[in-house]
Motif scaffolding. Structure first.
Motif, short mmCIF file in Angstrom:
data_model
loop_
_atom_site.label_atom_id
_atom_site.label_comp_id
_atom_site.label_asym_id
_atom_site.label_seq_id
_atom_site.Cartn_x
_atom_site.Cartn_y
_atom_site.Cartn_z
N THR A 229 0.85 -1.19 0.00
CA THR A 229 0.00 0.00 0.00
C THR A 229 0.88 1.24 0.00
OG1 THR A 229 -1.78 -1.11 1.21
CG2 THR A 229 -1.75 1.30 1.28
N ARG B 235 0.92 5.29 0.44
CA ARG B 235 0.13 6.41 0.97
C ARG B 235 0.72 7.71 0.45
NH1 ARG B 235 0.10 2.34 4.69
NH2 ARG B 235 -1.96 1.83 5.56
N ILE C 65 -7.79 12.76 -7.72
CA ILE C 65 -8.10 11.91 -6.57
C ILE C 65 -8.65 10.57 -7.03
CG2 ILE C 65 -9.57 11.72 -4.52
CD1 ILE C 65 -9.38 14.76 -4.24
N GLU C 66 -9.55 10.59 -8.00
CA GLU C 66 -10.11 9.36 -8.53
C GLU C 66 -9.03 8.51 -9.20
OE1 GLU C 66 -13.25 10.57 -11.12
OE2 GLU C 66 -14.45 11.43 -9.51
N HIS D 251 -6.90 6.74 -6.60
CA HIS D 251 -7.69 5.65 -6.02
C HIS D 251 -7.68 4.45 -6.97
CE1 HIS D 251 -11.33 3.33 -5.02
NE2 HIS D 251 -11.11 3.74 -3.78
N GLU E 75 -3.55 5.41 -1.41
CA GLU E 75 -4.40 6.07 -0.43
C GLU E 75 -3.96 7.53 -0.29
OE1 GLU E 75 -4.48 4.01 3.26
OE2 GLU E 75 -5.24 2.14 2.39
N TRP F 48 -10.37 11.89 7.17
CA TRP F 48 -11.33 10.97 6.56
C TRP F 48 -12.35 10.49 7.59
CZ3 TRP F 48 -12.00 10.02 1.54
CH2 TRP F 48 -12.85 8.98 1.17
N ASP G 129 -16.88 5.95 3.34
CA ASP G 129 -16.43 4.75 2.62
C ASP G 129 -17.47 4.20 1.66
OD1 ASP G 129 -14.01 4.84 3.93
OD2 ASP G 129 -14.58 3.40 5.48
N LEU H 296 -17.59 6.97 -5.65
CA LEU H 296 -16.22 7.46 -5.75
C LEU H 296 -16.18 8.96 -6.03
CD1 LEU H 296 -13.20 6.98 -5.80
CD2 LEU H 296 -13.40 6.27 -8.19
N ARG I 92 -16.82 10.79 -2.81
CA ARG I 92 -15.67 10.69 -1.92
C ARG I 92 -14.56 11.64 -2.36
NH1 ARG I 92 -14.03 4.69 -2.17
NH2 ARG I 92 -15.74 4.39 -3.63
N ALA I 93 -14.36 11.72 -3.66
CA ALA I 93 -13.34 12.63 -4.19
C ALA I 93 -13.70 14.07 -3.89
CB ALA I 93 -13.18 12.42 -5.69
N ASN J 32 -12.99 14.75 -0.24
CA ASN J 32 -11.57 14.71 0.07
C ASN J 32 -10.80 15.87 -0.55
OD1 ASN J 32 -9.44 13.50 1.44
ND2 ASN J 32 -8.84 12.23 -0.30
#
Length: 547
Positions: free
Chosen positions: A300, A302, A315-316, A319, A324, A343, A348, A352, A355-356, A359
Motif C-alpha cells: 500500500t 500512501r 483523486i479518482e 484511487h 491512499e 477521513w 467509505d 467514488l 468521496r473525491a 476529500n
C-alpha cells in the motif's frame, strides 16, 4: 497554591525540538537503514555520527549560535544530514529553492546573512554568481562547501574552498554541542516566493518544527519504519518537516534527485516505498504515466497532497491505482501542512465521485495546531457554516512561524487580530470542514458575480485530454472580467478550443465557462504549483500588475 513550589527543572522540563528524534532513532535502531541513494545504504547510527561531525566542523570553523547556513541541494543525503547537523550546532538552516535565479538567490543570501553555503555541483554555476553578487551587496564572504555527488554522474564546477566530506573530517562526533537553549530558538529560515515583491524570510522555531513533525505522524497514522520517497523538495518548508518526521519513526529516506515518473515507480517497487508527498502536479504525473510503469507494486502506498486544491479527477485516478490519498493544506508560514481533510468512516460507502469531492476540501486543523478557521477579515468573526459564505482562512497555534525576518510591519499585518491571515478565501461546510474557493487575487469577478478559478479548473481536469489546467481573469469590455483557461494536454492527446469550452458548458453555469482557451506547457514553480501571476500577465488581466 498547591503547586506553588513546583517549578520547571532539568528533570521535568526540556525545550521541544525535533533534534531529539535523531538520537532516539540512532539509540534504538542504530543498524536500521536511514538513507538510500543509488547504491548508498546509510544506517541511523552512521547518520547521527555524520550529523554531529557536521555540527562540530561548522563550530570549529567559527560559526556561532544563530548564524545562518544556506544549502543549495536537491534531495540528496547531505540535505537530510543538514536538517540535523546545522541546528545541532545552534545554527539556522536556510534551504534554498534550487530553481531560483541569481538575483533572487543573492538577495536571500544577503538578507539572511548566510555564513556558510553547501552547494551541489549541478547547481554550482548559478550559486557562484549568486554568492559573488551577495558579497557585492555587502555580505561577508561565506564559507562555500562543494557537496560532491558520488552515486550519479552529475557535472558541475567546484566553487568552494573544500568539499563536504573534507568538512566532515574536520569535525568530531564526540564534541560537546551547544544544544537547544530555548524551544523558541530559530531552527530554519525559508523564503516565500516573492511573486508580489521581495521574498519574505519566514523564521521557524524548534517548537513549531517539533509540533508539525509529530502532527505529520498523527494525521497519517504513520507506523514505525516507513519508507519515505523524497518526491517533495526538501527546500520547500523543510520538506513539510518530514526530515524530522521520518527520523521520529526511524524510517528510510529514499532520496531522489529529480521527479520523473519512471524513477518514482522504480523506487516504489525496488525500495518498498510506503509514503510520499507532493503538489497535485506530481500526483497527476503518476496518474497519467504509461500503464506499464505502474505494474508490480504490491504494498500500500500512501500519498499526501498539498500546494493547491487537488482536482477530483486526480483523486479518482490515484484511487484507481490503489494509492491512499491524504489531503493537507498550509503555507510556508505554517511549516507546510497545518490542516487536513480528516477521513470519516461513513464516506467509505459513498460513490467514488462524492468521496473525491469530500476529500478535495482543506478540512480541519492539524492535531497540534490550536486553530484553523474562516473569518470575515473585516469583522474577524466566524462565517456561517453554510458552505456558501466566504471569508479568509486563518491559523493560530504552535505550528506557526515566529515571524518575517527583519520585517516587523509584514509580521504585524500577518498576525493582525491574533490570527495569521493566509489570503485564501474559503467557505465552511455544515460539517465544519473548510473548502477553499480561491486566493483573494484569483477570484474572477464577472458582471458582479464571483467565479472561483478552482471550480473551473476542477472541471477542466475532468476532460480526458487535459493534463494540467489553470484559470485566470481576462479583461472583458462588457463583463469586466471573464475566465481564461490555460491548458496543457496529456502526451499524444488532442483537443480544440471549442472542445474544451463545450465540455465546460456541460458542467458549469454559463457565466463561469472560459471564453478563451490557451494551449501549451504550463509555467510552474519548483514545487509544482502553477505560476498564476505568469498566466495573469499572459491574459493581460487587471491583476497582471502584481507580477
Amino acid at each position: 497554591m498547591h503547586d506553588a513550589d513546583l517549578t520547571p527543572n532539568a528533570a521535568n522540563h526540556a525545550p521541544l525540538t525535533p533534534l531529539i528524534f535523531l538520537d532516539r532513532a540512532a539509540d534504538v535502531y542504530p543498524r536500521r537503514t536511514a538513507i538510500v541513494h543509488g547504491a548508498l545504504r546509510q544506517t541511523w547510527g552512521e547518520t547521527r555520527e555524520r550529523c554531529r561531525r557536521l555540527a562540530s566542523a561548522l563550530l570549529r570553523r567559527g560559526l556561532q549560535r544563530g548564524d545562518v547556513v544556506a544549502v543549495m541541494l536537491p534531495n540528496v543525503p547531505a540535505m537530510v544530514e543538514a536538517h540535523f547537523g546545522v541546528p545541532l550546532a545552534g545554527l539556522v538552516l536556510n534551504a534554498l529553492n534550487t530553481r531560483l535565479d541569481t538575483e533572487s538567490l543573492a538577495y536571500m543570501l544577503a538578507h539572511g546573512g548566510a555564513r556558510a553555503v553547501l552547494v551541489d555541483p549541478e547547481l554550482a554555476g548559478v550559486m557562484r554568481s549568486a554568492v559573488e553578487l551577495a558579497v557585492q551587496q555587502g555580505l561577508p564572504a561565506p564559507l562555500v562547501v562543494d557537496v560532491a555527488e558520488a552515486q550519479f554522474d552529475v557535472a558541475g564546477p567546484r566553487i568552494g574552498s573544500l568539499d563536504y566530506e573534507a568538512l566532515l573530517a574536520e569535525g568530531d562526533s564526540a564534541d560537546a554541542l551547544p544544544g537547544v537553549g530555548d524551544e523558541w530558538d530559530s531552527i530554519a529560515l525559508n523564503y516565500t516566493s516573492g511573486t508580489t515583491g521581495k521574498p519574505k524570510g519566514v523564521v521557524y522555531s524548534h517548537r513549531g518544527a517539533y509540533a508539525n513533525a509529530v502532527s505529520n505522524i498523527l494525521e497519517w497514522d504513520m507506523p514505525k519504519h516507513p519508507v519515505y520517497l523524497w518526491t517533495l523538495p526538501m527546500f520547500h518548508c523543510n520538506g513539510w518537516c518530514f526530515p524530522w518526521t521520518v527520523a521520529a519513526r526511524a524510517g528510510v529516506n529514499v532520496c531522489l534527485r529529480k521527479v520523473e515518473a519512471q524513477a518514482i515507480f522504480e523506487r516504489i517497487r525496488s525500495e518498498g516505498v510506503t509514503h510520499y508527498c507532493g503538489a497535485p502536479i506530481v500526483h497527476n504525473l503518476l496518474v497519467n504515466a504509461p500503464a506499464e510503469l505502474k505494474t508490480g507494486i504490491a504494498q500500500t502506498v500512501r500519498a499526501m497532497v498539498a500546494g493547491a486544491a487537488p482536482p477530483a479527477a486526480m483523486i479518482e485516478g490515484l484511487h484507481g491505482m490503489g494509492f491512499e490519498l491524504t489531503h493537507v493544506y498550509g503555507l510556508t508560514e505554517v511549516y507546510g501542512p497545518a490542516s487536513v481533510c480528516a477521513w470519516q468512516a461513513d464516506w467509505d460507502d459513498l460513490p467514488l465521485s462524492e468521496r473525491a469531492r469530500l476529500n478535495a476540501r482543506q478540512g480541519v486543523r492539524y492535531h497540534l495546531q490550536d486553530g484553523t478557521t474562516v473569518l470575515d477579515p473585516g469583522t474577524m468573526q466566524p462565517v456561517p457554516h453554510d458552505g456558501e459564505t466566504m471569508g479568509e482562512v486563518m491559523f493560530r497555534g504552535n505550528i506557526m512561524m515566529k515571524g518575517y525576518l527583519a520585517n516587523p510591519q509584514a509580521t504585524a499585518a500577518a498576525f493582525a487580530g491574533g490570527w495569521f491571515h493566509t489570503g485564501d478565501l474559503a467557505v465552511v461546510d455544515p460539517d465544519g470542514y473548510i473548502k477553499i474557493k480561491d486566493r483573494s487575487k484569483d477570484i474572477i469577478i464577472s458582471g458582479g458575480e464571483n467565479i472561483s478559478s478552482i471550480e473551473v479548473e476542477d472541471v477542466l481536469y475532468r476532460h480526458p485530454a487535459v493534463m494540467v489546467a489553470g484559470v485566470v481573469a481576462m479583461p472583458d469590455p462588457k463583463w469586466g472580467e471573464t475566465p481564461c483557461a490555460f491548458v496543457e494536454l496529456k502526451p499524444g492527446a488532442q483537443a480544440a478550443e471549442e472542445d474544451i469550452i463545450d465540455f465546460c458548458r456541460k458542467h458549469l453555469a454559463g457565466f463561469k465557462v472560459p471564453r478563451r482557451v490557451v494551449f501549451g506547457e504550463m509555467p510552474k514553480t519548483s514545487t509544482g504549483k502553477i505560476q498564476k501571476y505568469t498566466l495573469r500577465a499572459r491574459a493581460r488581466s487587471r491583476d497582471a500588475i502584481d507580477v
